[in-house]
Each structure stands twice: as structure tokens, then as C-alpha cells.
Design a protein around this motif. Structure first.
Motif, short mmCIF file in Angstrom:
data_model
loop_
_atom_site.label_atom_id
_atom_site.label_comp_id
_atom_site.label_asym_id
_atom_site.label_seq_id
_atom_site.Cartn_x
_atom_site.Cartn_y
_atom_site.Cartn_z
N ILE A 131 60.38 101.48 27.55
CA ILE A 131 61.12 100.58 28.43
C ILE A 131 62.14 99.78 27.63
O ILE A 131 63.24 99.48 28.13
CB ILE A 131 60.16 99.65 29.19
CG1 ILE A 131 59.22 100.46 30.09
CG2 ILE A 131 60.92 98.61 30.01
CD1 ILE A 131 59.84 101.58 30.87
N ALA A 132 61.81 99.44 26.41
CA ALA A 132 62.76 98.71 25.55
C ALA A 132 64.01 99.56 25.32
O ALA A 132 65.15 99.05 25.42
CB ALA A 132 62.09 98.36 24.21
N THR A 178 46.09 95.80 19.14
CA THR A 178 46.93 95.92 17.95
C THR A 178 48.26 95.21 18.15
O THR A 178 48.70 94.99 19.29
CB THR A 178 47.23 97.40 17.64
OG1 THR A 178 48.00 97.94 18.73
CG2 THR A 178 45.94 98.20 17.47
N PRO A 179 48.96 94.87 17.05
CA PRO A 179 50.31 94.31 17.18
C PRO A 179 51.25 95.23 17.97
O PRO A 179 52.13 94.75 18.68
CB PRO A 179 50.76 94.16 15.72
CG PRO A 179 49.50 94.00 14.95
CD PRO A 179 48.49 94.87 15.65
N ARG A 180 51.06 96.54 17.85
CA ARG A 180 51.90 97.48 18.60
C ARG A 180 51.72 97.29 20.10
O ARG A 180 52.68 97.34 20.87
CB ARG A 180 51.56 98.92 18.20
CG ARG A 180 52.52 99.94 18.81
CD ARG A 180 52.13 101.36 18.45
NE ARG A 180 53.11 102.31 18.98
CZ ARG A 180 52.92 103.62 19.07
NH1 ARG A 180 51.77 104.15 18.64
NH2 ARG A 180 53.85 104.40 19.57
N THR A 184 68.39 92.37 19.53
CA THR A 184 67.08 91.73 19.70
C THR A 184 65.98 92.78 19.85
O THR A 184 64.94 92.70 19.19
CB THR A 184 67.09 90.81 20.94
OG1 THR A 184 68.10 89.81 20.78
CG2 THR A 184 65.74 90.15 21.14
N ILE A 185 66.22 93.77 20.70
CA ILE A 185 65.20 94.79 20.94
C ILE A 185 64.96 95.64 19.70
O ILE A 185 63.80 95.92 19.33
CB ILE A 185 65.59 95.65 22.16
CG1 ILE A 185 65.41 94.81 23.44
CG2 ILE A 185 64.77 96.94 22.23
CD1 ILE A 185 65.84 95.49 24.71
N TYR A 214 61.43 96.44 17.89
CA TYR A 214 60.84 97.77 18.06
C TYR A 214 61.33 98.80 17.06
O TYR A 214 60.78 99.91 17.00
CB TYR A 214 61.11 98.28 19.49
CG TYR A 214 60.51 97.41 20.55
CD1 TYR A 214 59.19 97.56 20.95
CD2 TYR A 214 61.26 96.39 21.13
CE1 TYR A 214 58.64 96.73 21.91
CE2 TYR A 214 60.72 95.54 22.09
CZ TYR A 214 59.39 95.72 22.47
OH TYR A 214 58.85 94.89 23.41
N GLY A 215 62.37 98.46 16.29
CA GLY A 215 62.96 99.48 15.43
C GLY A 215 63.69 100.52 16.27
O GLY A 215 63.94 100.31 17.46
#
Length: 352
Positions: free
Chosen positions: A260-261, A169-171, A288-289, A293-294
Motif C-alpha cells: 500500500i505504501a 515485529t518492527p516490520r 517520507t515513505i 519502507y526502503g
């Protein structure tokens, strides 16, 4: 794509890698080939893999349930029992076909069974391609405490075929991207800049560069006594957040990369407070993060549990939490001591 030579094993790429696997099986004359999968890789990846496996050896498939929640000793015991029932011996080969849970757990299972049988990693997610399958770390979680039980053990080879990314998945792609960002911030800022500007994102090139970086680091420090600690950037706070969300009945689980983000934003904030990491770069990392990731809600009442989990981090020495922090991009400092108050401030900064 050129083979990367790791400490004791090669990392092969794309279609050519299957010829190398077949050659290994023939040369080592394995008695039986066991393939460890979960329900997802059995359905989506196994049918892509098996036509490429040229062997007349007996093949047995062992399936476990997917997800970090199943990365534990109970699952290992189940696999060991199945290996025993299927008469696996010391000349058997275990192939791990899956993401980080499969490669971490499978390598550990193989390394302990009959004091060690050979294994080959075939990562099928971006996270496992750029991180989990390379470097010789194997292991499982103890409760919600990440990777508490394990050992350093190298596979016979790693096969990286990015065609498997079509099955995720994109996730999951975003989850793996967090590890690439980590390599960028600590070792090669070009990687971070490519992701930040979202330009020329040739995924196979990003994978190759990431594996090359990790391999360079591991070759210099196989057992994480010094340089290899940079690969933990973002993971000290990130693992605690990941574990907390995993054990909480009221939270949706985070992927490893999502946690981790968050950890990288927090640890960049701590770096700015303690090492004068430039504030404009802290802002750049956060923006950026968050754009990828929202934001995840981490409430004030969550803080004590996250801090408590930090105290169980496997990198701690004498009860002291050890951080990898940044003086600047590509300029790190190891074994930094950070107060609980500053950790809380870093999470508040993430929330702001």
C-alpha cells in the motif's frame, strides 16, 4: 481511553475492554466460546488474553496457519468443519485473536456459519487495530485476488489493547503505519506530519485517532457508495502489487502495508498528472515513505502482470478501474479513470 461507538458495536480500549467482553458473554449467555488464532497468536497473544477472560463457559481454541496465503475458502471450510465437530451452535461466540487475516477470515466464517453467529474482534497487529478489525468488512481472497469473497458484517464489539504490539515485529509495525499514513493524506494531515517528523509518536494516540477517522467515514457511508471509498487510497495499485508478489515464485512476499505504501506513491504521482496534486507534496510523500519502507524492485517485465491484476480489482465497474486520487492533502476525488500507460508511468516514477 474513551470507547468509540461504531455503527452497531462499540470499540473498547486497553484493560477496561476485557470487563466489557466478560459482561457481553454473561448478558448474551453464549453456549461456547471459540477463539480463532494462528500459530503466532496462540504462542504470544493467547497467554496474555486468556487470564483476562472471566467466564465459566466452555472455551475451544481453533488454530489456522498464518499468512495472507492462507486467507482463502479452503481455510474457512476447515474452520467450519472444526466448529461442526465441536458442536458449535447459533448461540456460540467466535473471538478472533490476531491480525488482519484472522479478523477478516474469522468475521466471514462467523457470519456464514449457521447463517451467522456472533463474533468479537481482538486485533493484535497495528494493521488490524487501525484498519482490518473496524468497519464491518469481512472476507477472503480468491486465489491471489484480494478480498474477492466476503460481506459486510459487524462484530458484537472490538477490543483494542496495544499491549499486543509487544508481540509483533518492527516490520509488522511498519505495515500498519501505511494505513495511518493513508488516513493522514486523505483526512487528517497531522497524522502524516507526525510520522514524517517522527515526533511525539505515541502509538496509542495514533491508533485511537485512526480508528476514530475510519469510524467517522464508515458511519457516513457503511457500504462504500461514496465517502468510504477514500479508505481505498493507495490500495488500487497497492493490492495489484501485493497480489503479484504473492503469486510470483521469484519474489519475496510484501506485507499489506509495504504494498500500500508503494501504491500511495504511485497514486500521488497519478494525482499530480491528472489533478495537479502539488509536485513538492508528491516529492514529500515519496521521500517520507521510502525513508520508512526502503525501495522494492519492480521490474519492467513485472508491469503486464500487475496491470492484469488491476483489471480484477473488486472496485471496478464495467471493466473500468476506479481510483481515489488527491487534489491536495485532505482533498480527494472519487471514481477517477486512469489509463494503463499512466499506471505504468507511476510505477516507473516509484522506481526512479
Amino acid at each position: 481511553m474513551k470507547t468509540i461507538q461504531a455503527v452497531t458495536y462499540p470499540v473498547h480500549f486497553q484493560k477496561e475492554s476485557y470487563k466489557e467482553l466478560s459482561k457481553l458473554i454473561e448478558e448474551k449467555n453464549y453456549s461456547t466460546i471459540f477463539i480463532l488464532v494462528d500459530e503466532n497468536t496462540l504462542e504470544h497473544c493467547y497467554p496474555k488474553f486468556i487470564p483476562n477472560l472471566a467466564t465459566d463457559k466452555r472455551i475451544e481454541v481453533i488454530e489456522i496457519e498464518s499468512g495472507e496465503i492462507n486467507k482463502n475458502l479452503e481455510t474457512c471450510t476447515g474452520v467450519w468443519n472444526v466448529l461442526t465437530e465441536l458442536e458449535a451452535d447459533r448461540k456460540s461466540l467466535l473471538i478472533t485473536l490476531g491480525g488482519g487475516v484472522i479478523t477478516d477470515l474469522g468475521g466471514f466464517v462467523a457470519s456464514c456459519f449457521k447463517r451467522g453467529i456472533d463474533f468479537v474482534n481482538i486485533p493484535t497487529t497495528l494493521l488490524s487495530m487501525v484498519d482490518a478489525s473496524v468497519g464491518g468488512k469481512t472476507g477472503v481472497d480468491l486465489g491471489v485476488l484480494k478480498n474477492q469473497i466476503g460481506l459486510f458484517s459487524n462484530p458484537e464489539m472490538v477490543l483494542v489493547d496495544d499491549a499486543y504490539l509487544q508481540t509483533v515485529t518492527p516490520r509488522e509495525i511498519r505495515s500498519g503505519t501505511a494505513e495511518i499514513i493513508k488516513y493522514g493524506l486523505t483526512y487528517d494531515i497531522k497524522l502524516f506530519n507526525e510520522i514524517k517528523h517522527n515526533k511525539n509518536l505515541e502509538i496509542s494516540d495514533l491508533i485511537f485517532t485512526s480508528i476514530n477517522i475510519k469510524n467517522e467515514v464508515v458511519l457516513q457511508d457503511p457500504k462504500e457508495n461514496g465517502l468510504r471509498k477514500i479508505l481505498n487510497f493507495g490500495h488500487t495499485i497497492g493490492h495489484a502489487i501485493e497480489s503479484y508478489f504473492l503469486e510470483s515464485e521469484h519474489k519475496n512476499n510484501l506485507t499489506h502495508g509495504e504494498a500500500i505504501a508503494i501504491g500511495m506513491i504511485c497514486e500521488c504521482f497519478v494525482s499530480a498528472e491528472l489533478l495537479n496534486f502539488p509536485k513538492e507534496k508528491l516529492k514529500e510523500v515519496k521521500e517520507t515513505i521510502v525513508s520508512i519502507y526502503g525501495k522494492t524492485a519492480i521490474l519492467k517485465e513485472d508491469f503486464p502482470s500487475i496491470i492484469d491484476l488491476l483489471k480484477h480489482d473488486k472496485k471496478n465497474v464495467n471493466g473500468q478501474v476506479n481510483f481515489v486520487l488527491l487534489n491536495d492533502y485532505e482533498d480527494y476525488k472519487l471514481d477517477c479513470k486512469v489509463s494503463e500507460d499512466l499506471v505504468i508511468k507511476s510505477i516507473e516514477y516509484y522506481n526512479s
